[in-house]
Design a protein around this motif. Structure first.
Motif, mmCIF file in Angstrom:
data_model
loop_
_atom_site.group_PDB
_atom_site.id
_atom_site.type_symbol
_atom_site.label_atom_id
_atom_site.label_comp_id
_atom_site.label_asym_id
_atom_site.label_seq_id
_atom_site.Cartn_x
_atom_site.Cartn_y
_atom_site.Cartn_z
ATOM 1 N N THR A 1 30.376 31.171 -16.595
ATOM 2 C CA THR A 1 29.549 31.591 -17.739
ATOM 3 C C THR A 1 30.177 31.166 -19.055
ATOM 4 N N GLU A 2 31.499 31.366 -19.148
ATOM 5 C CA GLU A 2 32.215 30.950 -20.363
ATOM 6 C C GLU A 2 32.196 29.435 -20.518
ATOM 7 N N ALA A 3 32.341 28.733 -19.385
ATOM 8 C CA ALA A 3 32.308 27.264 -19.423
ATOM 9 C C ALA A 3 30.926 26.772 -19.854
ATOM 10 N N LEU A 4 29.876 27.443 -19.365
ATOM 11 C CA LEU A 4 28.512 27.059 -19.749
ATOM 12 C C LEU A 4 28.272 27.295 -21.231
ATOM 13 N N ALA A 5 28.730 28.431 -21.761
ATOM 14 C CA ALA A 5 28.555 28.718 -23.188
ATOM 15 C C ALA A 5 29.288 27.700 -24.044
ATOM 16 N N ALA A 6 30.502 27.323 -23.624
ATOM 17 C CA ALA A 6 31.284 26.344 -24.388
ATOM 18 C C ALA A 6 30.640 24.959 -24.345
ATOM 19 N N SER A 7 30.148 24.567 -23.160
ATOM 20 C CA SER A 7 29.542 23.227 -23.035
ATOM 21 C C SER A 7 28.229 23.139 -23.810
ATOM 22 N N THR A 8 27.398 24.188 -23.768
ATOM 23 C CA THR A 8 26.150 24.168 -24.542
ATOM 24 C C THR A 8 26.419 24.123 -26.044
ATOM 25 N N ALA A 9 27.472 24.821 -26.484
ATOM 26 C CA ALA A 9 27.839 24.767 -27.906
ATOM 27 C C ALA A 9 28.285 23.366 -28.299
ATOM 28 N N LEU A 10 29.033 22.704 -27.414
ATOM 29 C CA LEU A 10 29.487 21.338 -27.710
ATOM 30 C C LEU A 10 28.314 20.357 -27.720
ATOM 31 N N VAL A 11 27.370 20.555 -26.802
ATOM 32 C CA VAL A 11 26.199 19.662 -26.758
ATOM 33 C C VAL A 11 25.381 19.778 -28.037
ATOM 34 N N LYS B 1 28.017 22.668 -32.084
ATOM 35 C CA LYS B 1 28.441 23.929 -32.713
ATOM 36 C C LYS B 1 29.862 24.279 -32.305
ATOM 37 N N LEU B 2 30.476 25.176 -33.061
ATOM 38 C CA LEU B 2 31.857 25.604 -32.822
ATOM 39 C C LEU B 2 31.830 26.983 -32.157
ATOM 40 N N SER B 3 32.292 27.042 -30.877
ATOM 41 C CA SER B 3 32.300 28.314 -30.159
ATOM 42 C C SER B 3 33.458 29.198 -30.631
ATOM 43 N N LYS B 4 33.371 30.484 -30.328
ATOM 44 C CA LYS B 4 34.398 31.442 -30.767
ATOM 45 C C LYS B 4 35.741 31.149 -30.112
ATOM 46 N N ASN B 5 35.724 30.821 -28.823
ATOM 47 C CA ASN B 5 36.974 30.538 -28.101
ATOM 48 C C ASN B 5 37.688 29.323 -28.685
ATOM 49 N N LEU B 6 36.919 28.281 -28.967
ATOM 50 C CA LEU B 6 37.514 27.074 -29.548
ATOM 51 C C LEU B 6 38.032 27.344 -30.952
ATOM 52 N N LYS B 7 37.348 28.158 -31.692
ATOM 53 C CA LYS B 7 37.785 28.497 -33.054
ATOM 54 C C LYS B 7 39.130 29.211 -33.036
ATOM 55 N N LYS B 8 39.331 30.131 -32.074
ATOM 56 C CA LYS B 8 40.607 30.826 -31.951
ATOM 57 C C LYS B 8 41.741 29.867 -31.599
ATOM 58 N N ILE B 9 41.468 28.961 -30.671
ATOM 59 C CA ILE B 9 42.503 27.993 -30.254
ATOM 60 C C ILE B 9 42.922 27.117 -31.421
ATOM 61 N N CYS C 1 33.937 21.456 -12.058
ATOM 62 C CA CYS C 1 32.992 20.437 -12.539
ATOM 63 C C CYS C 1 31.627 20.600 -11.880
ATOM 64 N N LEU C 2 31.631 20.847 -10.552
ATOM 65 C CA LEU C 2 30.373 20.999 -9.829
ATOM 66 C C LEU C 2 29.618 22.256 -10.272
ATOM 67 N N GLY C 3 30.335 23.362 -10.419
ATOM 68 C CA GLY C 3 29.693 24.600 -10.856
ATOM 69 C C GLY C 3 29.118 24.499 -12.253
ATOM 70 N N LEU C 4 29.870 23.852 -13.155
ATOM 71 C CA LEU C 4 29.377 23.684 -14.529
ATOM 72 C C LEU C 4 28.162 22.756 -14.560
ATOM 73 N N ALA C 5 28.157 21.710 -13.738
ATOM 74 C CA ALA C 5 27.017 20.779 -13.698
ATOM 75 C C ALA C 5 25.760 21.500 -13.231
ATOM 76 N N HIS C 6 25.880 22.338 -12.191
ATOM 77 C CA HIS C 6 24.718 23.064 -11.679
ATOM 78 C C HIS C 6 24.187 24.062 -12.705
ATOM 79 N N SER C 7 25.083 24.826 -13.303
ATOM 80 C CA SER C 7 24.640 25.846 -14.265
ATOM 81 C C SER C 7 24.063 25.208 -15.527
ATOM 82 N N LEU C 8 24.652 24.096 -15.982
ATOM 83 C CA LEU C 8 24.140 23.417 -17.181
ATOM 84 C C LEU C 8 22.766 22.803 -16.917
#
Length: 520
Positions: A54-64, A67-75, A140-147
């Motif tokens: 779920t976190e990976a999907l939120a981050a990938s959709t923000a990158l697509v 946009k800047l996600s909260k997790n990336l902003k903290k890092i 990679c496979l799980g993120l591809a399916h969810s995206l």
């Protein structure tokens, strides 16, 4: 220089060890042939792993979406802010602009950065330690399916499929309803043939048959909730003197079951039409106002999607649905068709035959504009469709009236009515109408009138005289010819008679001479 690299497992930040080798962009791939060479160019500084898909999907959709996600902003605040003097290489220029605005970090994106990202991706397993290859592949496979599931669910293009399926089902229901109703009328017509002529509406016919059943029950049953009083009396009178055959109860039950099917399908059709109407007003409101729900849905279904329909020019929109006739006309070198599916629009239907081509061409041009506005515009209002429809209606009115008035201004300005103001008009006597010239005498007027009449009379007499002369000349010509023929005949006779007379006279003279000599 730091490098921000996104993977399916998490965010990775690398430190570039040798920036001089990055200058050679064409030969940079050679530095990433092996993991050992790659470790000499870049070194992993920090890796933030995603907790779940779920976190990976939120981050990938923000990158697509850039946009800047909260997790990336903290890092970035923790790691990169320490080395704020260094540049941050990013794969997306849009993301780099967002990072620069929000965190005030200098970002870089160039062909050199693209080659560097390609090299890091080829040796990612060797550069990121502590991450097994199986786990990386599973992430990679799980993120591809969810995206893919997320994009399919929220894609605006896929909403068109609902319209395409709904209009196709509506057409199929119409065909099936026609078949069922024809079968029902023919089947029950053997038992009560007069009912089909009295009740013309198909749904009312089926409801009446389902409620009554056998025709003998019409006299005792009450169908006032289905039929008007006059028609009900006609049906009851016809049922008493019907010429139909007798049928069994089993036959009547089967006919009633068929009527139930017809009524259920009709109710579902009205429900489906309401659904299609609401869906069309939500997705393409301007197109719906221009040509109606059914024609608009058929245009979308024929093109495949609203976006594909928006790519077509106005001439193609005008002829959509008449491709077979168009290519036949081009092949045989005849006149091409003027309209396709757009012929069923209300604006084209209410024009006369002479102006159908002009109105369909103008309607197709305005419809193409509204389709592009619906497909590509951010605003969902239907004002543009209303304005364009008003323009087409004014043009239609002008063509029907055969007026030459120019259409100017927008549809809004044409639709706006002026405020009524009552103005009273006072008529004043115009003295310029009084004549100051002296009156002309009646005799002069009579002479002036008679002179042209006299000239006309003289001309008429001359014309009659000429006509008489021509007729007398024509009559005299055959008389003269007859006289000439008679003169010729007389001359011929005199010539024949002349020598005979001379001979007789000579003979007489000779006889006289002979007598005189004898007397002497």
């Amino acid at each position: 220089m730091l490098v921000l690299f996104e993977t399916a497992a998490g965010y990775a930040i690398f430190k570039v060890l040798n920036e001089k080798k990055l200058q050679e962009v064409d030969s940079l791939w050679k530095e990433f042939e092996t993991p050992e060479k790659a470790n000499k160019i870049v070194k992993l500084k920090h890796f933030e792993k995603f907790q779940d898909t779920t976190e990976a999907l939120a981050a990938s959709t923000a990158l697509v979406e850039g946009k800047l996600s909260k997790n990336l902003k903290k890092i970035l605040k923790k790691i990169v802010a320490k080395d704020a003097h260094e540049q941050l290489a990013v794969a997306d220029a849009k993301l780099g602009g967002v990072i620069k605005d929000k965190l005030n970090l200098s970002c870089i994106h160039s062909p050199m950065v693209t080659e560097l990202m390609r090299g890091i991706r080829s040796q990612i397993e060797g550069l990121i330690t502590g991450l097994p290859s199986r786990e990386m592949a599973a992430m990679c496979l799980g993120l591809a399916h969810s995206l893919s599931r997320y994009k399919l669910k929220f894609s605006p293009d896929k909403v068109d499929t609902m319209i395409i399926q709904a209009i196709s089902l509506l057409d199929d229901l119409d065909k099936e309803l026609n078949n069922y109703i024809m079968r029902c009328r023919e089947w029950y017509g053997w038992h009560f043939p007069e009912l089909g002529k009295i009740i013309t509406d198909n749904l009312t016919y089926c409801k009446c048959v389902r409620k009554v059943g056998d025709r003998t029950n019409f006299a005792s049953s009450d169908v006032s909730d289905i039929l008007p009083e006059e028609i009900e009396e006609d049906v009851k009178a016809a049922a008493e003197i019907s010429m139909g055959t007798e049928v069994s109860e089993e036959d009547i039950n089967n006919i009633i079951h068929l009527c139930d099917q017809v009524i259920e399908i009709s109710e579902y059709r009205t429900q489906l039409y309401d659904y299609l109407k609401n869906r069309m007003m939500a997705i393409a409101p301007n197109l719906t106002i221009m040509v109606g729900e059914l024609v608009g849905a058929r245009l979308i279904a024929h093109a495949g999607s609203l976006l594909n329909l928006a790519k077509h020019p106005a001439s193609t929109v005008q002829l959509l649905g008449a491709e077979k006739a168009l290519f036949r006309a081009l092949k045989t070198k005849r006149d091409t068709p003027k309209f396709g599916l757009i012929y069923h629009a209300s604006l084209v239907g209410q024009t006369n035959t002479k102006n159908k081509g002009k109105i369909s061409r103008m309607l197709a041009a305005k419809t193409a504009l509204t389709i592009r506005y619906d497909a590509l515009g951010e605003d969902t209002s239907a004002e543009m469709g209303a304005e364009n429809r008003l323009k087409v209606e004014t043009r239609l009115r002008l063509l029907e009236e055969r007026g030459m008035r120019r259409i100017s201004g927008t549809g809004k300005a044409l639709a706006r009515t002026d405020k009524y103001q009552n103005k009273s008009e006072i008529k004043i006597f115009d003295p310029s109408g009084d004549s100051t010239l002296p009156a002309v005498s009646k005799k002069r007027k009579i002479q002036e009138v008679e002179e042209p009449d006299a000239e006309v009379a003289v001309k008429a007499k001359k014309f009659k005289a000429e006509m008489k002369e021509e007729t007398t000349v024509e009559d005299d010509e055959p008389v003269k010819k007859k006289k000439k023929k008679k003169d010729k005949e007389k001359q011929a006779e005199e010539e024949e008679v002349g020598p005979v007379v001379e001979n007789t006279e000579k003979k007489k003279k000779k006889k006289k001479k002979i007598k005189d000599e004898d007397e002497d």
